[in-house]
Design a protein around this motif. Sequence first.
Motif, PDB file in Angstrom:
ATOM      1  N   ARG A   1       0.840  -1.198   0.000  1.00 32.84           N
ATOM      2  CA  ARG A   1       0.000   0.000   0.000  1.00 32.84           C
ATOM      3  C   ARG A   1       0.878   1.253   0.000  1.00 32.84           C
ATOM      4  O   ARG A   1       1.992   1.259   0.536  1.00 32.84           O
ATOM      5  CB  ARG A   1      -0.896   0.020   1.231  1.00 32.84           C
ATOM      6  CG  ARG A   1      -2.025  -0.988   1.242  1.00 32.84           C
ATOM      7  CD  ARG A   1      -2.671  -1.024   2.630  1.00 32.84           C
ATOM      8  NE  ARG A   1      -3.063   0.309   3.085  1.00 32.84           N
ATOM      9  CZ  ARG A   1      -4.322   0.765   3.103  1.00 32.84           C
ATOM     10  NH1 ARG A   1      -5.306  -0.029   2.680  1.00 32.84           N
ATOM     11  NH2 ARG A   1      -4.605   1.974   3.544  1.00 32.84           N
ATOM     12  N   LEU A   2       0.346   2.303  -0.600  1.00 29.93           N
ATOM     13  CA  LEU A   2       1.081   3.562  -0.659  1.00 29.93           C
ATOM     14  C   LEU A   2       1.427   4.072   0.736  1.00 29.93           C
ATOM     15  O   LEU A   2       2.570   4.476   0.987  1.00 29.93           O
ATOM     16  CB  LEU A   2       0.261   4.612  -1.416  1.00 29.93           C
ATOM     17  CG  LEU A   2       0.777   6.053  -1.398  1.00 29.93           C
ATOM     18  CD1 LEU A   2       2.182   6.138  -1.968  1.00 29.93           C
ATOM     19  CD2 LEU A   2      -0.177   6.961  -2.168  1.00 29.93           C
ATOM     20  N   ASP A   3       0.457   4.073   1.671  1.00 30.88           N
ATOM     21  CA  ASP A   3       0.744   4.611   3.005  1.00 30.88           C
ATOM     22  C   ASP A   3       1.783   3.782   3.736  1.00 30.88           C
ATOM     23  O   ASP A   3       2.681   4.308   4.393  1.00 30.88           O
ATOM     24  CB  ASP A   3      -0.523   4.778   3.835  1.00 30.88           C
ATOM     25  CG  ASP A   3      -1.373   3.515   3.902  1.00 30.88           C
ATOM     26  OD1 ASP A   3      -1.008   2.506   3.270  1.00 30.88           O
ATOM     27  OD2 ASP A   3      -2.411   3.539   4.587  1.00 30.88           O
ATOM     28  N   ASP A   4       1.714   2.458   3.591  1.00 36.36           N
ATOM     29  CA  ASP A   4       2.716   1.599   4.234  1.00 36.36           C
ATOM     30  C   ASP A   4       4.103   1.827   3.618  1.00 36.36           C
ATOM     31  O   ASP A   4       5.111   1.881   4.323  1.00 36.36           O
ATOM     32  CB  ASP A   4       2.319   0.135   4.101  1.00 36.36           C
ATOM     33  CG  ASP A   4       1.109  -0.230   4.956  1.00 36.36           C
ATOM     34  OD1 ASP A   4       0.893   0.455   5.982  1.00 36.36           O
ATOM     35  OD2 ASP A   4       0.385  -1.175   4.595  1.00 36.36           O
TER      36      ASP A   4
ATOM     37  N   GLY B   1      -0.438   8.072  10.372  1.00 41.17           N
ATOM     38  CA  GLY B   1      -1.536   9.040  10.353  1.00 41.17           C
ATOM     39  C   GLY B   1      -1.180  10.302   9.596  1.00 41.17           C
ATOM     40  O   GLY B   1      -1.996  10.837   8.838  1.00 41.17           O
ATOM     41  N   ARG B   2       0.057  10.774   9.773  1.00 45.25           N
ATOM     42  CA  ARG B   2       0.467  11.982   9.074  1.00 45.25           C
ATOM     43  C   ARG B   2       0.608  11.725   7.583  1.00 45.25           C
ATOM     44  O   ARG B   2       0.247  12.561   6.756  1.00 45.25           O
ATOM     45  CB  ARG B   2       1.787  12.496   9.649  1.00 45.25           C
ATOM     46  CG  ARG B   2       2.102  13.915   9.180  1.00 45.25           C
ATOM     47  CD  ARG B   2       3.259  14.505   9.912  1.00 45.25           C
ATOM     48  NE  ARG B   2       3.465  15.898   9.512  1.00 45.25           N
ATOM     49  CZ  ARG B   2       4.552  16.592   9.805  1.00 45.25           C
ATOM     50  NH1 ARG B   2       5.519  16.046  10.521  1.00 45.25           N
ATOM     51  NH2 ARG B   2       4.672  17.840   9.413  1.00 45.25           N
ATOM     52  N   VAL B   3       1.129  10.547   7.233  1.00 43.88           N
ATOM     53  CA  VAL B   3       1.241  10.193   5.820  1.00 43.88           C
ATOM     54  C   VAL B   3      -0.140  10.176   5.173  1.00 43.88           C
ATOM     55  O   VAL B   3      -0.335  10.711   4.073  1.00 43.88           O
ATOM     56  CB  VAL B   3       1.931   8.822   5.660  1.00 43.88           C
ATOM     57  CG1 VAL B   3       1.735   8.291   4.244  1.00 43.88           C
ATOM     58  CG2 VAL B   3       3.415   8.932   5.979  1.00 43.88           C
ATOM     59  N   ARG B   4      -1.116   9.593   5.849  1.00 45.00           N
ATOM     60  CA  ARG B   4      -2.473   9.532   5.283  1.00 45.00           C
ATOM     61  C   ARG B   4      -3.063  10.921   5.112  1.00 45.00           C
ATOM     62  O   ARG B   4      -3.765  11.193   4.136  1.00 45.00           O
ATOM     63  CB  ARG B   4      -3.368   8.675   6.181  1.00 45.00           C
ATOM     64  CG  ARG B   4      -3.110   7.181   6.050  1.00 45.00           C
ATOM     65  CD  ARG B   4      -4.052   6.385   6.922  1.00 45.00           C
ATOM     66  NE  ARG B   4      -3.935   4.950   6.695  1.00 45.00           N
ATOM     67  CZ  ARG B   4      -4.588   4.031   7.395  1.00 45.00           C
ATOM     68  NH1 ARG B   4      -5.395   4.396   8.377  1.00 45.00           N
ATOM     69  NH2 ARG B   4      -4.443   2.753   7.119  1.00 45.00           N
TER      70      ARG B   4
ATOM     71  N   ALA C   1      -4.790   6.066  -0.297  1.00 43.06           N
ATOM     72  CA  ALA C   1      -3.724   5.488   0.529  1.00 43.06           C
ATOM     73  C   ALA C   1      -3.488   4.017   0.230  1.00 43.06           C
ATOM     74  O   ALA C   1      -2.397   3.495   0.452  1.00 43.06           O
ATOM     75  CB  ALA C   1      -4.055   5.671   2.006  1.00 43.06           C
ATOM     76  N   SER C   2      -4.516   3.335  -0.304  1.00 44.54           N
ATOM     77  CA  SER C   2      -4.390   1.897  -0.565  1.00 44.54           C
ATOM     78  C   SER C   2      -3.805   1.596  -1.936  1.00 44.54           C
ATOM     79  O   SER C   2      -3.657   0.430  -2.308  1.00 44.54           O
ATOM     80  CB  SER C   2      -5.760   1.220  -0.442  1.00 44.54           C
ATOM     81  OG  SER C   2      -6.672   1.774  -1.384  1.00 44.54           O
ATOM     82  N   ARG C   3      -3.472   2.633  -2.693  1.00 44.54           N
ATOM     83  CA  ARG C   3      -2.864   2.442  -4.014  1.00 44.54           C
ATOM     84  C   ARG C   3      -1.636   1.532  -3.895  1.00 44.54           C
ATOM     85  O   ARG C   3      -0.795   1.714  -3.019  1.00 44.54           O
ATOM     86  CB  ARG C   3      -2.474   3.813  -4.578  1.00 44.54           C
ATOM     87  CG  ARG C   3      -1.310   3.829  -5.551  1.00 44.54           C
ATOM     88  CD  ARG C   3      -1.686   3.424  -6.966  1.00 44.54           C
ATOM     89  NE  ARG C   3      -0.526   3.515  -7.841  1.00 44.54           N
ATOM     90  CZ  ARG C   3      -0.190   4.580  -8.565  1.00 44.54           C
ATOM     91  NH1 ARG C   3      -0.914   5.662  -8.516  1.00 44.54           N
ATOM     92  NH2 ARG C   3       0.879   4.571  -9.340  1.00 44.54           N
ATOM     93  N   GLN C   4      -1.524   0.555  -4.780  1.00 42.20           N
ATOM     94  CA  GLN C   4      -0.387  -0.368  -4.736  1.00 42.20           C
ATOM     95  C   GLN C   4       0.832   0.243  -5.413  1.00 42.20           C
ATOM     96  O   GLN C   4       0.728   0.879  -6.463  1.00 42.20           O
ATOM     97  CB  GLN C   4      -0.744  -1.695  -5.409  1.00 42.20           C
ATOM     98  CG  GLN C   4      -1.672  -2.580  -4.588  1.00 42.20           C
ATOM     99  CD  GLN C   4      -1.763  -3.984  -5.167  1.00 42.20           C
ATOM    100  OE1 GLN C   4      -1.507  -4.204  -6.356  1.00 42.20           O
ATOM    101  NE2 GLN C   4      -2.135  -4.945  -4.325  1.00 42.20           N
ATOM    102  N   LEU C   5       1.973   0.036  -4.780  1.00 46.08           N
ATOM    103  CA  LEU C   5       3.226   0.546  -5.333  1.00 46.08           C
ATOM    104  C   LEU C   5       3.867  -0.466  -6.266  1.00 46.08           C
ATOM    105  O   LEU C   5       3.638  -1.674  -6.153  1.00 46.08           O
ATOM    106  CB  LEU C   5       4.205   0.858  -4.192  1.00 46.08           C
ATOM    107  CG  LEU C   5       3.848   2.038  -3.286  1.00 46.08           C
ATOM    108  CD1 LEU C   5       4.837   2.104  -2.131  1.00 46.08           C
ATOM    109  CD2 LEU C   5       3.855   3.344  -4.066  1.00 46.08           C
TER     110      LEU C   5
END
Length: 314
Positions: free
Chosen positions: A15-18, A30-33, A51-55
Amino acid sequence: MILTAVAGPELAGKRLDDGAVHLFPQLSKGRVRKIIDWGGCTVAGQVVRVASRQLRAGDELVLGVMEPDQYREFAYSREELLFEDGDYLAVNKAAGLNCQRTPYQLKGTVEYGVSLYLREIGIAEPARVIHRLDRGTSGVMIFPKSRQAAAHISAELQAGRVEKVYWALVTGEPAAAQWHVDAPIAKVGRSRYGVATPGKESRTLFRAAARGDGATLVEARPLTGRTHQIRVHLAHCGLPILGDTTYGGAAAPRMMLHCRAMSFTAHGGRTVAANAPLDDDFTAACISRGIVPPSPDDGTADVTLPSLSGSNSP
């Protein structure tokens, strides 16, 4: 602050946020989101708000992170305004401030400070940014107070009927007292522009306002409104602006470019005009080089500059 990193093979499918937390461990999830939600994240050059976009391996992630010391809430007071009437107001933008909000910065911008002032005097209209100054440039910014005023000044800018006078402290001495540059400007890098063909028509009138020890205070009048126009045209002439390291200028406490004056004819025929004084850093840089800057009301803004029939070189 801009953070940039490239996703490695180990982040493929994440995931993008991860992935962003892995690449930028100084940021919480939280800040990234929140940055992603605000539109302050790009992946491979495209803004991504999911945020769930796959890298994918090789994706370049760019995050705009507002620095804590820039989270300051300020509003212009009436005493600080350069000009105000029923339709317009003018402020003296400080060097180092963004003139307009970004997806990751609201407070600490000129736009936000003006919006607070408008709210304070009972005007519900937003602060409309009609013209812009680079972050490193100081000086006059004019804001309309209504949609109708905004439409009028926008039309005047588009027609080239807004008089703009800049001061730039440059390294070196121009050969002529007055000159013009009529040279197209194009983007030549991620955040750089240059004289190039093909490019957008760009014209600037210049005058040596004062000469000092290895430096010159130059008055510039842009006749077109291209990004970095004065900076690029002066560098093209071999006269880089002090502090403008992007275009070959020597290091300085700030970029020595200042929008000294703006004026135009408002609806109904009255004149809207504002002059902005120099800040201490600009003044000190001039004095240290044997230059005493003219006062803002000394009348030099009325000096006639050459027509575009002359040479392109200083």
